[in-house]
Structures are given as C-alpha cells and as structure tokens.
Design an enzyme around this catalytic site. Structure first.
Site, mmCIF file in Angstrom:
data_model
loop_
_atom_site.group_PDB
_atom_site.id
_atom_site.type_symbol
_atom_site.label_atom_id
_atom_site.label_comp_id
_atom_site.label_asym_id
_atom_site.label_seq_id
_atom_site.Cartn_x
_atom_site.Cartn_y
_atom_site.Cartn_z
ATOM 1 C CG ASP A 1 -1.996 -1.090 1.024
ATOM 2 O OD1 ASP A 1 -1.710 -2.271 1.308
ATOM 3 O OD2 ASP A 1 -3.090 -0.767 0.517
HETATM 4 C C1 LIG Z 1 -2.347 -4.069 -5.274
HETATM 5 S S1 LIG Z 1 -2.449 -3.206 -3.798
HETATM 6 C C2 LIG Z 1 -3.279 -4.336 -2.801
HETATM 7 C C3 LIG Z 1 -3.109 -4.066 -1.342
HETATM 8 O O1 LIG Z 1 -4.233 -3.317 -0.836
HETATM 9 C C4 LIG Z 1 -4.887 -4.114 0.142
HETATM 10 O O2 LIG Z 1 -5.439 -3.363 1.177
HETATM 11 P P1 LIG Z 1 -7.028 -3.035 1.151
HETATM 12 O O3 LIG Z 1 -7.737 -4.279 0.698
HETATM 13 O O4 LIG Z 1 -7.330 -2.648 2.580
HETATM 14 O O5 LIG Z 1 -7.190 -1.880 0.194
HETATM 15 C C5 LIG Z 1 -3.784 -5.030 0.664
HETATM 16 O O6 LIG Z 1 -2.926 -4.350 1.550
HETATM 17 C C6 LIG Z 1 -3.101 -5.389 -0.617
HETATM 18 O O7 LIG Z 1 -1.822 -5.920 -0.516
#
Ligand SMILES: CSC[C@H]1O[C@H](OP(=O)(O)O)[C@H](O)[C@@H]1O
EC number: 5.3.1.23
Length: 366
Positions: free
Chosen positions: A247
């Site tokens: 992220d």
């Molecule tokens: C390709 S970035 C994906 C990354 O984002 C997710 O977090 P969230 O579902 O809370 O937006 C997760 O950290 C993933 O690795």
C-alpha cells in the site's frame, strides 16, 4: 472473460461492489467525487492502485459535463476534489501520488497561455483516463519480472513454483491482472506455477472472499489457508516464495501492507523462504523516509467482533484493528516494480531516477 473491478467509458464509471463478493457480482454507478469517496471509504472498491484510479475517474465523471468559467476555476476544482479523495483512506499512497501528478499538470496548464480552457480540460481528462491502461501494463511487467526471478531460484524445483500470497492484489485491487497476483498469473501463463496458497486475511477476508474468487475464476491450482496456518504451511510444504502487494513503500524499502504481512515475513525469514513485495512505482512514497512514518488506518471493532453481522466475540471486549502493518526492508528479498526487481537498499536511488524520467516524459506530453 477477465474480472473487472472498474468499468469506465468517456465519463461513465461503474465499480464492482466488493462488499458483496464472492456471492453477488453487482456493479454500482459512480456519478460524482462524493460517490467515489464513499465507495473507497466503505471499501466497496479497495486496493492501492484501484483506490487511486477510481478516485481520479470519479473526478473525470464530474468534469465531463461541467462548464468551467475559466482555467483557474478548473484548476481549483481539480485540486479541491482530489485533496478530498486522498482523505478517503490514509495508508495507501497511490491516491496521494495521483493527486500530486494531476494537480501539478493542472497548474502547469492553467499558466500556459498557449493552452485554452477546453484543451486544458481535455489534457487533464486524458491524463486521468491513461491511468487505467498504464496500471494494467505496469502489472504485466511486474508479473513477468517477478515470475522470471522466482523461476531462477535454486529452490524452484524444475521451474515449478509453489507460492504463498496474502490479502488481495489481483484484478480486484487494480485496473486488471494484479501485482502479486500478477506474478502468480505470469507463472501460470508460462507453465511454472505448481500451486498457490492464499490466506483468508482476517478480519476483512480479502483472501477468502476476493483472492480465492480470482483464483477459482482463473482455474489456478490453489488452496485457501487460515492466517494462523502460515507458519505450519512453511514448516510442512516446500514453498518457493512468498509474494505480497504493497500500500505504501517508504524510501528505505520498509513496506506497509495488509495486517498479517509482517508476521508472514518473519516466518518466511525463519524458514529461508524468499519474500517479495510486488509494487508499482505508484505505491512508492519517497517523501516517507521509513516505515514508522507511514499512517496506519485503524478500522472498526465490528470487523473483528462480528462475522456477517453475527456477533462472535464477547460483548464488552476491547479490540485493536489496524488494517495494515509494516514489514521492515531487512525482511524483504526484493521489491518487484514495473522497471525491474529492486533490492530494498537501492530503492530510493533507483526510483528517484525512474520518477525523474517519468516526469520528463509527462512534460513532453503537455
Ligand atoms: C495491489 S495493492 C493491494 C493491497 O491493498 C490491500 O489493502 P485493502 O484491501 O485494505 O485496500 C492489501 O494491503 C493489498 O496488498
């Protein structure tokens, strides 16, 4: 048919409501920046790249029909709306980086007397719409670079990889193909994927609800495991590599990713399993020197105490629900970017050069 989290065409935007997956596939219209903010904040759409793309496209949806008085009004509107979208979720940096790029473009165009209002609006819309294709192209590069590195590992028996991944980093977290899941797709497409294990990823369950959905959709040989089974999995199975998303990657290579990533990295180190972070440059924040400066989103207790709105934890218990954790660069074997595999220690120098090159290319487009 490929999975599409985002559907966009000339000012019309729909997002796949990921709160209803995997049992219901429902698209929602995004008619304004406010709709975009709500979809991101509620996690109907999530994933660092997808957050930035949907946020920026929600601005494009508003801009299309809007008649601006002059270039200054357009510049002000762009800046205000994008700065609002940055606040929808604090940890992923992609929306912040996209905001900086688009507002810088708007400023340059506003003060360029050779560009009129309509040309300025068209160039800003073009810059936003380009994000979709660029993201998919970057993900395919990440996939090939990551797969090539894994296949060359000594422990990749006969070039057949067994991969563990965490959370969701696929077509549902991006404009398509995915980052860490893009590496897995690239291994499969080159006949080098023996098996992929995905974690359930409590409490939001991106793994069980979203990654498992993508793996079954693509018919990849896969197994879902509890987050608490990761150490036992690495103890009993020959895992070739762990590949996760990001992220926000700090200048020193420390990486913020879904909660549970850090403990997987510790276990991987203990078992001598290479641990990769798949991250486009759009998730690298050189303004943050190291991981302790990355803001970590904390979400509601209810995500832990309830499952499908049914209470499973004792009333009155307090909770701690950080949505992300920080994996130190020392536990990361390599950061897979669209420009190559980077050693975390060389990240700042290499990415600075790539971003300078990217800026020079953008300037030539003005
Ligand atoms: C390709 S970035 C994906 C990354 O984002 C997710 O977090 P969230 O579902 O809370 O937006 C997760 O950290 C993933 O690795």
């Amino acid at each position: 048919m490929t999975l599409q989290a985002i559907k966009y065409n000339k000012g019309k935007l729909e997002i796949l409501d990921q709160l209803l997956l995997p049992t219901q596939s429902v698209y929602r219209d995004i008619l304004s920046v406010e709709d975009g903010w709500k979809a991101i904040n509620s996690m109907q759409v999530r994933g660092a790249p997808a957050i930035a793309i949907v946020g920026a496209l929600s601005l494009a949806v508003e801009m299309y029909p809007k008649i601006y008085e002059d270039k200054q009004e357009l510049e002000k509107d762009v800046e205000e709306k994008l700065n609002r979208l940055v606040k929808a979720r604090p940890t992923a940096v992609n929306m912040k980086i996209a905001t900086h790029q688009i507002t810088s473009l708007a400023k340059e165009l506003a003060y360029n007397d050779l560009i009129n209002l309509e040309e300025m609006k068209a160039k800003i819309l073009g810059s936003i719409e380009e994000m979709l294709e660029k993201d998919v192209s970057d993900n395919k590069s990440i996939g090939l670079i990551g797969a090539d590195a894994i296949i060359k590992q000594k422990n990749c028996n006969n070039g057949s990889a067994r991969i563990l991944t965490h959370c969701n980093t696929g077509s549902l977290a991006t404009a398509g193909y995915g980052t860490a899941l893009g590496v897995i797709r690239a291994l499969h497409e080159s006949n080098h994927l023996e098996h992929v294990y995905c974690t359930e990823t409590r409490p939001y369950m991106q793994g069980a609800r979203l990654t498992a959905y993508e793996l079954v959709h693509d018919r990849l040989p896969s197994t879902l495991v509890c987050d608490s089974a990761v150490a036992a999995l690495l103890q009993h199975e020959q895992i070739t590599a762990v590949v996760v998303g990001a992220d926000r990657v700090a200048a020193n290579g420390d990486t913020a990713n879904k909660i549970g990533t850090y403990q997987i990295a510790v276990v991987a180190k203990h078992h001598g399993v290479p641990f990769y972070v798949a991250s486009p440059l759009s998730s690298v924040d050189l303004s943050i020197p190291s991981g302790e400066h990355i803001p970590i989103e904390e979400r509601s207790d209810k995500e832990i105490t309830h499952v499908l709105d049914k209470r499973i934890a004792a009333p009155g218990i307090s909770c701690w629900n950080p949505a992300f954790d920080i994996t130190p660069a020392s536990l990361i074997t390599g950061i897979i970017t669209e420009h190559g595999m980077l050693d975390p220690l060389e990240l700042e120098e290499k990415v600075s050069k790539f971003k300078c090159l990217q800026k020079e290319i953008e300037i030539t487009k003005i």
